[in-house]
Scaffold this active site. Structure first.
Site, PDB file in Angstrom:
ATOM      1  N   GLU A  65      54.295  46.055  45.540  1.00 27.40           N
ATOM      2  CA  GLU A  65      55.168  45.387  44.424  1.00 27.40           C
ATOM      3  C   GLU A  65      55.604  46.338  43.410  1.00 27.40           C
ATOM      4  OE1 GLU A  65      52.191  42.324  46.320  1.00 27.40           O
ATOM      5  OE2 GLU A  65      52.137  44.493  45.918  1.00 27.40           O
ATOM      6  N   PHE A 127      41.553  31.389  43.784  1.00 25.83           N
ATOM      7  CA  PHE A 127      41.757  32.652  44.666  1.00 25.83           C
ATOM      8  C   PHE A 127      43.243  33.079  44.241  1.00 25.83           C
ATOM      9  CE2 PHE A 127      44.058  34.109  48.505  1.00 25.83           C
ATOM     10  CZ  PHE A 127      43.061  35.180  48.648  1.00 25.83           C
ATOM     11  N   GLN A 128      43.252  34.566  43.945  1.00 26.07           N
ATOM     12  CA  GLN A 128      44.444  35.356  43.467  1.00 26.07           C
ATOM     13  C   GLN A 128      45.040  34.730  42.308  1.00 26.07           C
ATOM     14  OE1 GLN A 128      46.968  35.794  46.839  1.00 26.07           O
ATOM     15  NE2 GLN A 128      46.156  37.792  47.342  1.00 26.07           N
ATOM     16  N   LYS A 177      52.325  26.953  41.514  1.00 25.67           N
ATOM     17  CA  LYS A 177      52.965  26.606  42.954  1.00 25.67           C
ATOM     18  C   LYS A 177      53.198  25.120  42.757  1.00 25.67           C
ATOM     19  CE  LYS A 177      51.992  27.134  47.841  1.00 25.67           C
ATOM     20  NZ  LYS A 177      51.201  27.837  48.909  1.00 25.67           N
ATOM     21  N   MET A 524      52.930  69.847  36.332  1.00 24.42           N
ATOM     22  CA  MET A 524      52.850  69.679  34.774  1.00 24.42           C
ATOM     23  C   MET A 524      51.453  69.824  34.368  1.00 24.42           C
ATOM     24  SD  MET A 524      54.868  69.747  32.187  1.00 24.42           S
ATOM     25  CE  MET A 524      56.547  68.992  32.597  1.00 24.42           C
TER      26      MET A 524
END
Length: 618
Positions: A65, A127-128, A177, A524
């Site tokens: 993602e 969940f999630q 959803k 760096m």
């Protein structure tokens, strides 16, 4: 009253057939002209993916993602239009956050869409489930949690308007959803109006006349311009104003390409690793001091008038802001009032669209030409340019790099310095490629040795400094401009962070190229270790400590597993032919260039220090 409201809606909106919430979202995206979405599916967003299968919008499947968010950001930076990315709830949404923060820091128009658990489960640890709305509040321009399916068309239209207008930025749409699955007859608005949001601000002629008056009194004016010129599409207005007044112009890293860097009035870019001559032009040339406690001894004065346009006086430019252009009158023009006097007080603050301000200034100085010629100032600047150009050389320090000793074996003169590779790419590509970068030394060298002609040609994570940005951003730019050459100049550390996007490139047939400057270190951070920690290494070596003779990982083998072509180059004599093969390829291509880790980026002004502390010689 209800009847009257419906009548007004019919005039200003279009009623569509009954659809699900996910279908309404996709239809609204189509109406905004979206042609590509970078989206990774999951349980809370799969309804939208199903709707996308029936849409003309191209869905690009990233392999992470974060890669999708960076790709959408690259698309947006290259086009000026909002990039669109999407993820599911929970970890999918949190993986977008870095890309959203990058867009926020660099004023990039982005619309990020996240699936969310059913409304009934929000706040219950489903969940999630994550509160992505609350989590992203500090790094978005605006955000929405959709609770009513009928709001989707309006919200999408507002989101694109907010993301792309005024000072651009990211907007989040969080869509539960159950709202995606509900059905209704949508009403698509044709216009958008956001109460309290004023995107179009224009300077008055009185304010602009004050600027002209200051120019006429000035002996050593400098234009200091940033990403606001590019996001505001003001490059042409800037060029006309510069050519009408003869005022030299320097940019920030975000502003590279806003003004042609080979133009005689260009000072390239300034700041921590910017041109010494640009830093001197703004701040004056000082005798170098070995300690910040030593007095600053001015050798030659810098700007007496600084016209700051579309910039935010960030710390990588100013160093110690109290000492930045301390002898000059400062004019600050910006669309965002919150930037005025935030980091550096302005003598003349003006809140305005920079395209309008520069365009009107160019018209005004045409009607009322600046009588003064800055001949002596131009001569001083030319002397500074001759004294301290960007450059490089092969030193004995180079061969202290163990992996270079092992591979060159007495052929020290055939070493490839990173600056040399970028310069060669610039020459072979004729300076016309869209360039993306990761973050680190290679990012600074890219800005130094690739001279940018056009706006939206350098795409880099400047404000956030997000490693792993380069290749996903290159994919987004290449999707937007399939007929342009797009090259990611990357470091081995940055490239490895989103290397999985090689799969996206292969499967989606996106012919973005990568030039890795591989020094086996976090360059760096290592440079700062050398400067400030006596060279003590604190987890900056990226190779295999048990086999330092080997270049690790083997990118040729890794790329082969992705079905992406790759070759490794070690000798200078092989560099240009390899670069040509990379550019000629009509598919994704990785060029792994082995370079020494002992090179430092110069010029270098240590953090929060001044131009008197600038190290500008190799």
């Amino acid at each position: 009253m209800i009847t009257q409201k419906k009548t007004v809606q019919k005039k200003k909106a279009e009623i569509g057939p009954a659809m699900s919430g996910s279908e309404i979202l996709v239809a609204a995206l189509e109406r905004e002209g979206v042609d590509t979405i970078f989206a990774y599916p999951g349980g809370a967003s799969m309804e939208i993916h199903q709707a996308l299968t029936r849409s003309k919008i191209r869905t690009v499947l990233p392999r992470h993602e974060q890669g999708g968010a960076f790709a959408a950001g690259g698309y947006a930076r290259a086009t000026g239009r909002a990039g669109v990315c999407m993820a599911t709830s929970g970890p999918g949404a949190t993986n977008l956050v870095t890309g959203i923060a990058d867009a926020f820091m660099d004023s990039v128009p982005l619309v990020a869409i996240t699936g969310q658990v059913n409304q009934a489960m929000i706040g219950k640890g489903a969940f999630q489930e994550t509160d992505i709305f609350g989590m992203t509040l500090p790094v978005v321009k605006h955000s929405y949690l959709v609770t009513d399916i009928n709001d989707i068309p309006r919200i999408v239209k507002e989101a694109f308007y907010i993301a792309q207008s005024g000072r651009p930025g990211p907007v989040l749409i969080d869509l539960p959803k159950n709202v995606q699955q509900a059905r209704t007859q949508p009403v698509f608005p044709r216009e958008v109006s956001v109460r309290g949001y004023k995107a179009d601000r224009k300077a008055s002629d009185l304010e602009l006349n004050e600027i002209i008056g200051l120019i006429e009194k000035s002996e050593r004016p400098v234009l200091y311009v940033g990403g606001g010129i590019i996001t505001g599409n003001a490059s042409e207005e800037l060029r006309k104003f510069v050519e009408a007044t003869g005022i030299p112009v320097t940019t920030t890293l975000m502003g590279c390409g806003a003004f042609p860097e080979e133009h005689p009035m260009s000072l390239r870019w300034l700041g921590m690793h910017g041109a010494a001559f640009a830093n001197w032009a703004v701040n004056g040339e000082y005798e170098y001091r070995t300690s910040p406690n030593d007095p600053m001894k001015l050798i030659k004065p810098g700007a007496d008038l600084l016209l700051a346009m579309g910039v935010r006086f960030d710390d990588r430019v100013t160093g110690n802001p109290a000492k930045f252009c301390e002898r000059g009158t400062i004019v600050h023009v910006d669309i965002d009032p919150s930037e005025i006097n935030k980091n550096k007080p302005a003598n003349l603050p003006i809140v305005s669209d920079v395209k309008y301000a520069l365009g009107r200034l160019a018209e005004m100085v045409k009607e009322r030409p600046i009588q003064k010629k800055f001949t002596q100032w131009h001569a001083q600047i030319e002397a500074w340019k001759a004294k301290a150009p960007f450059g490089y050389n092969v030193t004995e320090e180079v061969m202290k790099s163990q992996h270079m000793r092992e591979h060159l074996k007495g052929r020290e003169k055939d070493v490839i310095l990173p600056q040399m590779a970028i310069e060669a790419l610039y020459e072979i590509s004729k300076g016309d490629a869209i360039i993306t970068t990761g973050v680190g030394q290679h990012q600074m060298w890219t800005a130094q040795f690739y001279k940018f002609k056009h706006p939206r040609q350098l795409l880099t994570s400047a404000g956030l400094g997000a490693m792993g940005y380069g290749y996903p951003a290159a994919l987004g730019a290449k999707v937007a401009f399939p007929n342009r050459q797009v090259v990611d100049i990357d470091g081995d550390g940055s490239f490895l962070m989103n290397i999985q996007e090689l799969a996206t490139a292969h499967i989606e047939k996106i012919a973005a190229k990568v030039m890795i400057l591989n020094n086996q270190h976090l360059g760096m951070v290592m440079q700062w270790e050398d400067r400030f920690y006596k060279g003590n290494r604190g987890n900056t070596y990226l190779g295999d400590p048990d086999n330092r003779r080997q270049i690790y990982p083997d990118y040729v083998a890794v790329c082969r597993s992705f079905n992406v072509k790759c070759e490794r180059v070690m000798y200078a004599r092989d560099l240009r032919p390899a670069l040509q093969r990379m550019l000629d390829a009509d598919e994704p291509y990785v060029l792994d260039i082995v370079v020494p880790y002992t090179e430092h980026v110069v010029p270098f002004i240590p953090a929060f220090r001044t131009v008197a502390d600038m190290i500008w010689k190799h």
